[in-house]
Design an enzyme around this catalytic site. Structure first.
Site, PDB file in Angstrom:
ATOM      1  N   ARG A 283      -4.401  25.194 -19.486  1.00 46.18           N
ATOM      2  CA  ARG A 283      -5.179  25.339 -20.665  1.00 46.18           C
ATOM      3  C   ARG A 283      -5.485  26.307 -20.810  1.00 46.18           C
ATOM      4  O   ARG A 283      -6.166  27.083 -21.726  1.00 46.18           O
ATOM      5  CB  ARG A 283      -6.291  24.484 -20.375  1.00 46.18           C
ATOM      6  CG  ARG A 283      -7.391  24.641 -20.803  1.00 46.18           C
ATOM      7  CD  ARG A 283      -8.259  23.272 -20.601  1.00 46.18           C
ATOM      8  NE  ARG A 283      -9.858  23.834 -20.535  1.00 46.18           N
ATOM      9  CZ  ARG A 283     -10.072  23.217 -21.059  1.00 46.18           C
ATOM     10  NH1 ARG A 283     -10.545  21.608 -20.621  1.00 46.18           N
ATOM     11  NH2 ARG A 283     -11.817  23.236 -21.016  1.00 46.18           N
TER      12      ARG A 283
ATOM     13  N   PHE B 180       1.348  13.926 -24.681  1.00 45.53           N
ATOM     14  CA  PHE B 180       0.170  12.965 -25.283  1.00 45.53           C
ATOM     15  C   PHE B 180      -0.102  13.852 -26.251  1.00 45.53           C
ATOM     16  O   PHE B 180      -0.211  12.725 -27.375  1.00 45.53           O
ATOM     17  CB  PHE B 180      -1.115  12.766 -24.658  1.00 45.53           C
ATOM     18  CG  PHE B 180      -2.003  14.140 -24.026  1.00 45.53           C
ATOM     19  CD1 PHE B 180      -2.458  14.764 -25.564  1.00 45.53           C
ATOM     20  CD2 PHE B 180      -1.975  14.273 -22.989  1.00 45.53           C
ATOM     21  CE1 PHE B 180      -2.676  15.937 -24.753  1.00 45.53           C
ATOM     22  CE2 PHE B 180      -2.845  15.830 -23.143  1.00 45.53           C
ATOM     23  CZ  PHE B 180      -2.744  16.476 -23.605  1.00 45.53           C
TER      24      PHE B 180
ATOM     25  N   LYS C 107     -14.003  11.465 -24.874  1.00 41.60           N
ATOM     26  CA  LYS C 107     -13.814  11.604 -23.496  1.00 41.60           C
ATOM     27  C   LYS C 107     -14.964  10.888 -22.970  1.00 41.60           C
ATOM     28  O   LYS C 107     -15.953  10.458 -23.720  1.00 41.60           O
ATOM     29  CB  LYS C 107     -13.525  12.577 -22.612  1.00 41.60           C
ATOM     30  CG  LYS C 107     -14.820  13.520 -22.512  1.00 41.60           C
ATOM     31  CD  LYS C 107     -14.216  14.303 -21.886  1.00 41.60           C
ATOM     32  CE  LYS C 107     -15.482  16.330 -21.433  1.00 41.60           C
ATOM     33  NZ  LYS C 107     -15.775  17.208 -21.041  1.00 41.60           N
TER      34      LYS C 107
ATOM     35  N   ARG D   5     -13.377  21.965 -30.324  1.00 33.87           N
ATOM     36  CA  ARG D   5     -14.284  21.170 -29.786  1.00 33.87           C
ATOM     37  C   ARG D   5     -15.101  20.350 -30.378  1.00 33.87           C
ATOM     38  O   ARG D   5     -15.679  20.452 -31.462  1.00 33.87           O
ATOM     39  CB  ARG D   5     -14.819  21.053 -28.668  1.00 33.87           C
ATOM     40  CG  ARG D   5     -15.680  20.341 -27.436  1.00 33.87           C
ATOM     41  CD  ARG D   5     -16.787  20.592 -27.041  1.00 33.87           C
ATOM     42  NE  ARG D   5     -16.522  21.359 -26.015  1.00 33.87           N
ATOM     43  CZ  ARG D   5     -15.716  21.776 -24.718  1.00 33.87           C
ATOM     44  NH1 ARG D   5     -15.692  20.275 -24.155  1.00 33.87           N
ATOM     45  NH2 ARG D   5     -15.303  22.562 -23.849  1.00 33.87           N
TER      46      ARG D   5
ATOM     47  N   GLU E 263      -0.375  16.336 -20.039  1.00 37.12           N
ATOM     48  CA  GLU E 263      -1.108  16.530 -17.949  1.00 37.12           C
ATOM     49  C   GLU E 263      -0.279  16.469 -17.702  1.00 37.12           C
ATOM     50  O   GLU E 263       0.795  14.915 -17.720  1.00 37.12           O
ATOM     51  CB  GLU E 263      -1.921  15.400 -18.408  1.00 37.12           C
ATOM     52  CG  GLU E 263      -2.942  15.771 -16.883  1.00 37.12           C
ATOM     53  CD  GLU E 263      -3.895  17.031 -17.366  1.00 37.12           C
ATOM     54  OE1 GLU E 263      -4.847  17.275 -18.537  1.00 37.12           O
ATOM     55  OE2 GLU E 263      -5.060  17.161 -16.637  1.00 37.12           O
TER      56      GLU E 263
ATOM     57  N   LYS F  36      -6.874   9.029 -19.281  1.00 36.78           N
ATOM     58  CA  LYS F  36      -7.236  10.415 -19.166  1.00 36.78           C
ATOM     59  C   LYS F  36      -6.996  10.334 -17.892  1.00 36.78           C
ATOM     60  O   LYS F  36      -7.211  10.003 -16.837  1.00 36.78           O
ATOM     61  CB  LYS F  36      -9.280  10.576 -19.274  1.00 36.78           C
ATOM     62  CG  LYS F  36      -9.393  12.069 -18.920  1.00 36.78           C
ATOM     63  CD  LYS F  36     -10.747  12.017 -18.707  1.00 36.78           C
ATOM     64  CE  LYS F  36     -10.765  14.053 -18.365  1.00 36.78           C
ATOM     65  NZ  LYS F  36     -10.408  14.353 -17.874  1.00 36.78           N
TER      66      LYS F  36
ATOM     67  N   ARG G 106      -3.506  20.909 -17.325  1.00 36.80           N
ATOM     68  CA  ARG G 106      -3.560  20.031 -19.119  1.00 36.80           C
ATOM     69  C   ARG G 106      -1.622  21.361 -18.493  1.00 36.80           C
ATOM     70  O   ARG G 106      -2.500  22.572 -18.441  1.00 36.80           O
ATOM     71  CB  ARG G 106      -4.247  21.096 -20.160  1.00 36.80           C
ATOM     72  CG  ARG G 106      -3.800  21.153 -21.136  1.00 36.80           C
ATOM     73  CD  ARG G 106      -4.681  19.686 -21.995  1.00 36.80           C
ATOM     74  NE  ARG G 106      -4.419  19.874 -23.004  1.00 36.80           N
ATOM     75  CZ  ARG G 106      -5.240  20.059 -23.656  1.00 36.80           C
ATOM     76  NH1 ARG G 106      -6.477  19.630 -23.828  1.00 36.80           N
ATOM     77  NH2 ARG G 106      -5.595  19.607 -25.363  1.00 36.80           N
TER      78      ARG G 106
END
Ligand code: ATP
Length: 615
Positions: free
Chosen positions: A309, A378, A460, A454, A338, A257, A262
């Site tokens: 983002r 990613f 996470k 989501r 990221e 992470k 982003r």
């Protein structure tokens, strides 16, 4: 038939007196059903206080203060004894203030269509350069002196960024569905297209004729298009490592992470973006304003765009990424990544604070020399003309690894581990955290890239899990307290933070945040809050008596808060505010997160955090 702006304003007025999402949906839906397809698109932007999607630089850049000055001057010239500032103070809202004095403004009344309003608003947006405040003022005054009180009220709210109808994009998807089926049947389909386009007006353009079969067909036809940003996929939180396995099954994908910004990286040619029809395109001014979405700046027609983002176009902020992306021998792609400040001599990342210094509009060159960056790739959403968002995550990552293998300049493919045991997951977590990463993102093998969604397919695991709270909380500030002692001298001692209550469509105030804020920051915060103070609590905020602040502000600024744990007070729960939840020892981590109000932590999420920790 062209609808009139006045009719729309009447709907806005009714919406203000309704809190429930269902009632809001049917009211707006019924109105849209009487409008033509062009007006529906315009209205979709207007309810968000805009004329185009967020990724198009189309702000009004006209403050409440400028408007107040403009009108005070107007009345002074006319020798009228009217002080807009004090009326604004009394009413707590610039729109209401204008409504009150509107009779004194009108010279001749003209009724306008929604399309005419759209044109006036774009004219304001497109007025720039020296003297633009004055020229915008003239346009606004022109309107205000020839319209009705209710139109004046909503017009100024739109222009000054004060239109808060509570019609978030999610509710608008329900509205769209309502116009076709009378219920939420098509909401998910509309949401998918909204995720893929990040453009509510574009989604609305598919409502032609409201015929179910036709609308479904049109919606299914829509894919992500490089050049236009896609809503970022979001991640869920869990309370333990074991829960990851429970949710994701025997095998999962594990990535670090990264704690940076982003960044969506788009590479495309002109043809790609020409295919999407959007109404705002005709109004875009020339390139010098930075509205160069459709203009190619290279002879071969290849363009690279970078979006955050938050749908902000940050292409100019990372020239090295643009260059390197152009060099890649693939014609078109959309990458999810990221971006991190990078120490190339040690091949390691820099702190979040350092990375954020790269997010700037001016002197980019100087700062980019001082703070180089690397985008950790990613995910892959689109490649060589093909939208691959429907493919499983594992397939997308396999493709990413294959096609972008070996690239290591300002772009690098992030490592993805395929892991099947909880013990291994813990081991990797400890290793990554020791290396300074924020934790892990664990992803399910199956499942497409659901833009803007989501759910537990992406999870996470954060360092903060080791302590009391499994995640930081994003809240909106709804008020502040004067504080005592030294703080009282500053005029501010704590903020009142609220989370979003989706069910009631309001912000539930849950705790005071006074720690983690330096005097300097408090001074800055006070300055910013002064501009949005209101005399009474706004209708979309709920609070228990014990938390009433000294000063109320309009919900606008989003903060990230850490705490020791989430607690629950049953007596508070009786009042139904925030499910009785609160934070223990809350402290500010970040002021003014660039987040939309609909993106802050919800009461439901906070309940999940509370329950995850208890179990
Ligand atoms: P949220 O609103 O989703 O809770 P947040 O802004 O508080 O988000 P985080 O809780 O830190 O952010 O976690 C999500 C963010 O982590 C993503 O938006 C992304 O920017 C970042 N991120 C870092 N590494 C990855 C990765 N490997 N995969 C996906 N996202 C990642």
């Amino acid at each position: 038939m062209n609808s009139s702006f006045k009719e729309l304003c009447k709907v806005f007025e009714k919406l203000e007196n309704i809190a429930g999402r269902l009632d809001m949906t049917s009211l707006m839906g019924e109105f849209l059903k009487q409008c033509n397809i062009y007006d529906i698109q315009v209205i979709s932007y207007l309810v968000q206080g805009r004329v185009a999607p967020k990724f198009v630089d189309s702000e009004f850049n006209y403050s409440e203060k400028s408007l107040t000055n403009l009108l005070n001057q107007y009345f002074e010239d006319k020798e009228e004894d009217i002080d807009i500032s004090s009326i604004r103070q009394e009413t707590g809202d610039i729109g209401d203030a204008i409504y009150q004095v509107s009779e004194k403004l009108v010279k001749r009344r003209k009724s306008r269509t929604i399309q005419e309003i759209y044109e006036i608003l774009w004219e304001i947006v497109n007025t720039s350069g020296s003297g633009s405040v004055e020229r915008k003022g003239n346009l606004i005054l022109n309107f205000l002196t020839s319209t009705s009180d209710i139109e004046a009220k909503y017009f100024v709210r739109i222009v000054c960024g004060q239109l808060r109808l509570g019609l978030h994009s999610k509710t608008m998807m329900d509205v769209f569905s309502y116009t076709v089926t009378g219920d939420k049947e098509l909401s998910d389909k509309f949401s998918r297209v909204y995720g893929a386009s990040a453009d509510i007006g574009f989604v609305a353009s598919k409502l032609d004729q409201f015929k179910k079969e036709k609308v479904i067909e049109e919606l299914e036809d829509i894919n992500v298009t490089p050049g236009f940003p896609v809503l970022s996929r979001l991640v869920e939180r869990v309370g333990s490592f074991e829960e990851v396995k429970e949710r994701l099954g025997d095998k999962f994908l594990v990535q670090g992470k990264f704690d940076g910004l982003r960044l969506q990286i788009h590479k495309y040619t002109q043809d790609s973006i020409s295919s999407r029809k959007v109404i705002w395109r005709d109004y875009l001014r020339s390139k010098e304003q930075g509205l160069n979405l459709f203009a190619s700046d290279s002879s071969d027609g290849v363009q690279v765009k970078l979006y955050t983002r938050n749908l902000e176009d940050v292409t100019d902020m990372f020239p090295e990424i643009v260059e390197d992306a152009k060099e890649i021998d693939i014609d078109s792609f959309i990458l999810d990544s990221e971006v991190l400040g990078w120490d190339y001599s040690k091949d390691t990342f820099l702190s979040y604070q350092t990375t954020m210094q790269r997010k700037r509009k001016y002197e980019v060159g100087k700062v980019s020399e001082k703070i180089p960056v690397k985008a950790m790739l990613f995910d892959l959403l689109y490649i060589n003309g093909e939208d691959i968002t429907q493919k499983d995550t594992v397939e997308r990552i396999n493709l990413l690894e294959k096609e972008f293998k070996g690239i290591d300049n300002s772009l690098r493919v992030a490592d993805t581990l395929r892991i099947s045991s909880v013990s291994k997951l813990k081991e990797v977590f400890d290793k990554y955290v020791e290396q300074g990463l924020e934790g892990l993102i664990v992803k399910q093998f199956e499942g497409g890239y659901e833009a803007g969604k989501r759910n537990f397919e992406w999870i996470k695991l954060k360092k903060s899990m080791d302590r009391g709270l499994i995640d930081t909380v994003d809240m909106v500030v709804v008020g502040y307290y004067y504080g005592s002692g030294r703080r009282a001298e500053l005029g501010i001692g704590a903020l009142l933070g609220a989370v979003y209550n989706e069910k009631e469509n309001r912000y539930d105030a849950i705790c005071k945040v006074g720690t983690g804020i330096s005097d300097d920051l408090f001074k800055q915060i006070l300055q910013e809050l002064k501009g949005i103070e209101v005399l009474k609590k706004t209708k979309d905020v709920a609070v228990t008596d014990t938390l009433e602040p000294d000063v109320w502000v309009k919900p606008k600024f989003v903060i990230t808060v850490d705490a020791d744990e989430v607690t629950r007070d049953i007596s508070k729960d009786k009042e139904g505010v925030g499910n009785g939840l609160s934070l223990r020892f809350p402290r500010l981590i970040e002021w003014d997160r660039e987040k939309a109000l609909e993106e802050i932590t919800t009461v439901e999420e906070l309940t999940t955090i509370f329950e995850a920790k208890r179990s």
